[in-house]
Design an enzyme around this catalytic site. Structure first.
Site, PDB file in Angstrom:
ATOM      1  N   THR A 123       0.819  -1.211   0.000  1.00  0.00           N
ATOM      2  CA  THR A 123       0.000   0.000   0.000  1.00  0.00           C
ATOM      3  C   THR A 123       0.854   1.262   0.000  1.00  0.00           C
ATOM      4  OG1 THR A 123      -1.531   1.260   1.395  1.00  0.00           O
ATOM      5  CG2 THR A 123      -0.095  -0.269   2.527  1.00  0.00           C
ATOM      6  N   ASP A 124       0.279   2.349  -0.483  1.00  0.00           N
ATOM      7  CA  ASP A 124       0.998   3.636  -0.427  1.00  0.00           C
ATOM      8  C   ASP A 124       1.086   4.176   1.000  1.00  0.00           C
ATOM      9  OD1 ASP A 124      -1.669   4.388  -0.095  1.00  0.00           O
ATOM     10  OD2 ASP A 124      -1.700   5.847  -1.733  1.00  0.00           O
ATOM     11  N   GLU A 125       0.316   3.582   1.935  1.00  0.00           N
ATOM     12  CA  GLU A 125       0.326   4.093   3.312  1.00  0.00           C
ATOM     13  C   GLU A 125       1.672   3.891   3.997  1.00  0.00           C
ATOM     14  OE1 GLU A 125      -3.115   3.307   5.698  1.00  0.00           O
ATOM     15  OE2 GLU A 125      -4.426   3.268   3.966  1.00  0.00           O
ATOM     16  N   TYR A 150      -1.582  -0.442  11.137  1.00  0.00           N
ATOM     17  CA  TYR A 150      -1.735  -1.116   9.835  1.00  0.00           C
ATOM     18  C   TYR A 150      -0.549  -0.825   8.921  1.00  0.00           C
ATOM     19  CZ  TYR A 150      -3.110  -1.656   4.950  1.00  0.00           C
ATOM     20  OH  TYR A 150      -3.117  -1.974   3.607  1.00  0.00           O
ATOM     21  N   LYS A 154       2.523  -3.251   7.272  1.00  0.00           N
ATOM     22  CA  LYS A 154       2.733  -3.407   5.820  1.00  0.00           C
ATOM     23  C   LYS A 154       4.158  -2.977   5.461  1.00  0.00           C
ATOM     24  CE  LYS A 154       0.245  -4.529   3.017  1.00  0.00           C
ATOM     25  NZ  LYS A 154      -0.109  -5.891   2.493  1.00  0.00           N
ATOM     26  N   HIS A 276      -5.050  10.330  11.912  1.00  0.00           N
ATOM     27  CA  HIS A 276      -5.584  10.255  10.540  1.00  0.00           C
ATOM     28  C   HIS A 276      -4.628  10.837   9.490  1.00  0.00           C
ATOM     29  CE1 HIS A 276      -9.625  10.818   8.165  1.00  0.00           C
ATOM     30  NE2 HIS A 276      -8.741  10.086   7.509  1.00  0.00           N
TER      31      HIS A 276
HETATM   32  P1  NAD Z   1      -9.424  -7.479   2.475  1.00  0.00           P
HETATM   33  O1  NAD Z   1      -9.370  -7.188   3.926  1.00  0.00           O
HETATM   34  O2  NAD Z   1     -10.696  -7.231   1.728  1.00  0.00           O
HETATM   35  O3  NAD Z   1      -9.013  -8.995   2.212  1.00  0.00           O
HETATM   36  C1  NAD Z   1      -7.956  -9.631   2.879  1.00  0.00           C
HETATM   37  C2  NAD Z   1      -8.085 -11.136   2.668  1.00  0.00           C
HETATM   38  O4  NAD Z   1      -6.991 -11.770   3.362  1.00  0.00           O
HETATM   39  C3  NAD Z   1      -9.377 -11.724   3.232  1.00  0.00           C
HETATM   40  O5  NAD Z   1      -9.951 -12.621   2.309  1.00  0.00           O
HETATM   41  C4  NAD Z   1      -8.921 -12.450   4.488  1.00  0.00           C
HETATM   42  O6  NAD Z   1      -9.739 -13.569   4.830  1.00  0.00           O
HETATM   43  C5  NAD Z   1      -7.508 -12.866   4.097  1.00  0.00           C
HETATM   44  N1  NAD Z   1      -6.660 -13.091   5.280  1.00  0.00           N
HETATM   45  C6  NAD Z   1      -6.511 -12.274   6.354  1.00  0.00           C
HETATM   46  N2  NAD Z   1      -5.683 -12.829   7.253  1.00  0.00           N
HETATM   47  C7  NAD Z   1      -5.298 -14.018   6.735  1.00  0.00           C
HETATM   48  C8  NAD Z   1      -4.436 -15.051   7.185  1.00  0.00           C
HETATM   49  N3  NAD Z   1      -3.809 -14.982   8.372  1.00  0.00           N
HETATM   50  N4  NAD Z   1      -4.251 -16.130   6.387  1.00  0.00           N
HETATM   51  C9  NAD Z   1      -4.883 -16.223   5.192  1.00  0.00           C
HETATM   52  N5  NAD Z   1      -5.709 -15.280   4.706  1.00  0.00           N
HETATM   53  C10 NAD Z   1      -5.921 -14.189   5.477  1.00  0.00           C
HETATM   54  O7  NAD Z   1      -8.224  -6.639   1.849  1.00  0.00           O
HETATM   55  P2  NAD Z   1      -8.042  -5.970   0.413  1.00  0.00           P
HETATM   56  O8  NAD Z   1      -8.565  -4.583   0.469  1.00  0.00           O
HETATM   57  O9  NAD Z   1      -8.507  -6.907  -0.635  1.00  0.00           O
HETATM   58  O10 NAD Z   1      -6.449  -5.848   0.365  1.00  0.00           O
HETATM   59  C11 NAD Z   1      -5.653  -6.885  -0.226  1.00  0.00           C
HETATM   60  C12 NAD Z   1      -4.195  -6.462  -0.190  1.00  0.00           C
HETATM   61  O11 NAD Z   1      -4.033  -5.252  -0.913  1.00  0.00           O
HETATM   62  C13 NAD Z   1      -3.653  -6.209   1.214  1.00  0.00           C
HETATM   63  O12 NAD Z   1      -2.331  -6.706   1.272  1.00  0.00           O
HETATM   64  C14 NAD Z   1      -3.679  -4.693   1.335  1.00  0.00           C
HETATM   65  O13 NAD Z   1      -2.684  -4.244   2.230  1.00  0.00           O
HETATM   66  C15 NAD Z   1      -3.374  -4.286  -0.089  1.00  0.00           C
HETATM   67  N6  NAD Z   1      -3.887  -2.960  -0.496  1.00  0.00           N
HETATM   68  C16 NAD Z   1      -5.206  -2.646  -0.323  1.00  0.00           C
HETATM   69  C17 NAD Z   1      -5.670  -1.403  -0.774  1.00  0.00           C
HETATM   70  C18 NAD Z   1      -7.123  -1.020  -0.649  1.00  0.00           C
HETATM   71  O14 NAD Z   1      -7.467   0.122  -0.989  1.00  0.00           O
HETATM   72  N7  NAD Z   1      -8.018  -1.888  -0.216  1.00  0.00           N
HETATM   73  C19 NAD Z   1      -4.774  -0.500  -1.366  1.00  0.00           C
HETATM   74  C20 NAD Z   1      -3.443  -0.862  -1.508  1.00  0.00           C
HETATM   75  C21 NAD Z   1      -3.007  -2.103  -1.079  1.00  0.00           C
HETATM   76  O1  TDX Z   2     -16.940   5.927   7.630  1.00  0.00           O
HETATM   77  C1  TDX Z   2     -15.867   6.409   7.246  1.00  0.00           C
HETATM   78  N1  TDX Z   2     -15.778   7.771   7.108  1.00  0.00           N
HETATM   79  C2  TDX Z   2     -14.641   8.394   6.681  1.00  0.00           C
HETATM   80  O2  TDX Z   2     -14.609   9.618   6.562  1.00  0.00           O
HETATM   81  C3  TDX Z   2     -14.705   5.602   6.912  1.00  0.00           C
HETATM   82  C4  TDX Z   2     -14.773   4.117   7.061  1.00  0.00           C
HETATM   83  C5  TDX Z   2     -13.570   6.252   6.476  1.00  0.00           C
HETATM   84  N2  TDX Z   2     -13.518   7.590   6.362  1.00  0.00           N
HETATM   85  C6  TDX Z   2     -12.306   8.243   5.830  1.00  0.00           C
HETATM   86  C7  TDX Z   2     -10.981   7.776   6.396  1.00  0.00           C
HETATM   87  C8  TDX Z   2     -10.037   7.905   5.216  1.00  0.00           C
HETATM   88  O3  TDX Z   2      -9.552   9.236   5.134  1.00  0.00           O
HETATM   89  O4  TDX Z   2     -12.261   7.890   4.444  1.00  0.00           O
HETATM   90  C9  TDX Z   2     -10.924   7.638   3.995  1.00  0.00           C
HETATM   91  C10 TDX Z   2     -10.814   6.217   3.484  1.00  0.00           C
HETATM   92  O5  TDX Z   2     -10.949   5.351   4.586  1.00  0.00           O
HETATM   93  P1  TDX Z   2     -10.776   3.750   4.452  1.00  0.00           P
HETATM   94  O6  TDX Z   2     -11.744   3.227   3.465  1.00  0.00           O
HETATM   95  O7  TDX Z   2     -10.782   3.181   5.829  1.00  0.00           O
HETATM   96  O8  TDX Z   2      -9.350   3.648   3.752  1.00  0.00           O
HETATM   97  P2  TDX Z   2      -7.859   4.092   4.174  1.00  0.00           P
HETATM   98  O9  TDX Z   2      -7.720   4.246   5.637  1.00  0.00           O
HETATM   99  O10 TDX Z   2      -7.477   5.250   3.312  1.00  0.00           O
HETATM  100  O11 TDX Z   2      -7.046   2.762   3.739  1.00  0.00           O
HETATM  101  C11 TDX Z   2      -7.393   2.046   2.526  1.00  0.00           C
HETATM  102  O12 TDX Z   2      -6.507   2.340   1.479  1.00  0.00           O
HETATM  103  C12 TDX Z   2      -5.202   1.840   1.580  1.00  0.00           C
HETATM  104  C13 TDX Z   2      -7.431   0.537   2.764  1.00  0.00           C
HETATM  105  O13 TDX Z   2      -8.334   0.237   3.811  1.00  0.00           O
HETATM  106  C14 TDX Z   2      -6.060   0.010   3.057  1.00  0.00           C
HETATM  107  O14 TDX Z   2      -6.082  -1.399   3.216  1.00  0.00           O
HETATM  108  C15 TDX Z   2      -5.173   0.367   1.903  1.00  0.00           C
HETATM  109  O15 TDX Z   2      -3.859  -0.028   2.162  1.00  0.00           O
END
Ligand code: NAD
Ligand code: TDX
Length: 334
Positions: A123-125, A150, A154, A276
């Site tokens: 992630t970019d975080e 988190y 990562k 945040h």
């Molecule tokens: P998600 O939370 O929707 O899915 C995570 C999956 O991993 C789930 O299916 C969960 O059951 C599985 N999991 C969790 N712990 C586990 C374990 N111990 N063993 C096996 N499986 C396990 O997450 P996502 O949003 O699909 O993110 C996927 C990846 O992409 C992550 O590595 C996250 O850091 C990265 N990522 C997410 C975002 C985003 O915006 N969602 C952005 C950048 C990177």
């Molecule tokens: O109810 C809400 N209201 C609100 O204002 C929620 C759930 C979030 N927010 C804000 C917090 C953040 O500034 O919205 C923005 C996005 O929040 P999230 O969906 O929780 O995402 P973020 O914290 O940015 O992280 C996501 O992007 C990077 C993913 O959850 C991560 O897994 C990924 O790495």
């Protein structure tokens, strides 16, 4: 005879399930196995459309014997499995250390032992946050500066991958992507939470003033970039994935309300997230120039409209999760 045997960890989660769907659809010569422990964030239902085409192994990514056995049968691993929600990490960081750090270590040891190609999804975080008015964006050389439990786990995972590349010659690439949106995203996350709040007669919830900026990318674009890196990326390299989609949360909130036929002011301000991060922004030019990749979903409003349509049509997928998620948020004043 398969062109590639692929192991996808976390393939029952949001991005992983969309990755598996796209792979089955576009690459019928790839054999897909999914390792997922089906936490609250993973769901068998997300893989129902591809159930005939994919092997789902329910197991933990920290189970060294299981991971080693599965990796030994694969030509490549795409590692999505993680704990991913920042608010959950603030409430209880332990599962984040377990899955994100120990899980990635376990995958690394298995690919080292069996000499298997790895793509690590991050992630970019990990870069921390940027000021609102800055022209600068994250690049591959931005120093790591994570803020939350988190993002720090990562970042730790990414550093393990880099060390295993340098020390053991593991054949790995890393990608750090910005915020994804699209179908099958858990209703705890910002965009699906607001859509499903409206669909269930609740008011959407904005943290603080909503000035925080996220750089939105459609999940299919993230996944097409992961495939490009897996096939054409330089081993040992980190690639930043983004689609020039910066928007502040207030703007996204108002867009959702408008697209769903509500007044743009029909939401609540709730307690802000601790620590945040203010702004994330990716400079994707290296990926564009070196690998010739481009996003396909360049119209955010169109992507958002399709995502709203998906949640409207798939209440059976998210409905059973909704009350518990909102009860947890209510307990935190959010
Ligand atoms: P998600 O939370 O929707 O899915 C995570 C999956 O991993 C789930 O299916 C969960 O059951 C599985 N999991 C969790 N712990 C586990 C374990 N111990 N063993 C096996 N499986 C396990 O997450 P996502 O949003 O699909 O993110 C996927 C990846 O992409 C992550 O590595 C996250 O850091 C990265 N990522 C997410 C975002 C985003 O915006 N969602 C952005 C950048 C990177
Ligand atoms: O109810 C809400 N209201 C609100 O204002 C929620 C759930 C979030 N927010 C804000 C917090 C953040 O500034 O919205 C923005 C996005 O929040 P999230 O969906 O929780 O995402 P973020 O914290 O940015 O992280 C996501 O992007 C990077 C993913 O959850 C991560 O897994 C990924 O790495």
């Amino acid at each position: 005879m398969w062109a590639m045997r692929l192991l996808v960890t976390g393939g029952a989660g949001f991005i992983g399930a969309n990755f598996v769907h796209a792979t089955v659809r576009e690459r019928p010569d790839v054999q897909v196995s999914v390792l997922d422990s089906l936490t609250y964030a993973g769901s068998r239902e997300s893989l129902v459309p591809v159930a005939e085409d994919v092997r789902l192994i329910e197991g933990d990514v920290t189970d060294a014997a299981l991971v080693s056995a599965l990796v030994s049968e694969a030509d490549a691993v795409v590692h999505f499995a993680a704990e991913t929600h920042v608010d959950n990490a603030l409430a209880d960081p332990a599962p984040f250390v377990h899955t994100n750090v120990v899980g990635t270590f376990t995958v690394l040891e298995a690919v080292r032992r069996h000499d298997v190609r790895l793509h690590h999804v991050s992630t970019d975080e990990v870069y921390g946050d940027l000021p609102l008015d800055a022209a600068d964006r994250f690049t591959e050389s931005t120093p790591y500066h994570p803020s939350s439990p988190y993002s720090s786990t990562k970042a730790a995972a990414d550093l393990l991958v880099r060390a295993w590349v340098r020390s053991y010659g593991v054949a790995a690439t890393i990608s750090n992507c910005s915020n994804n949106y699209g179908p099958y995203q858990h209703v705890e996350k910002f965009i699906p939470r607001q859509i499903t709040n409206i669909l269930t007669g609740r008011r959407p919830k904005l943290y603080g003033r909503g000035a925080n900026v996220r750089d939105w990318i459609h999940v299919d674009d993230h996944n097409s970039a992961v495939w490009r890196i897996l096939t054409d990326g330089t081993l040992g390299r980190t690639y930043l994935i983004g689609a020039e989609g910066e928007r502040d949360n207030l703007t996204v909130m108002r867009t959702i309300l408008r697209l769903m036929g509500r007044s743009e002011d029909d939401f609540d301000h709730v307690t802000d997230r601790a620590g945040h991060d203010l702004r994330y922004a990716i400079d994707p030019s290296a990926l564009y120039q070196e690998l010739g990749w481009r996003p396909g979903h360049t119209d955010f409003e169109q992507g958002l409209r399709a995502t709203i349509d998906w949640y409207e049509a798939n209440e059976s997928w998210w409905g059973p999760l909704k009350n518990a998620v909102e009860a947890t948020y209510a307990g935190r004043g959010q």
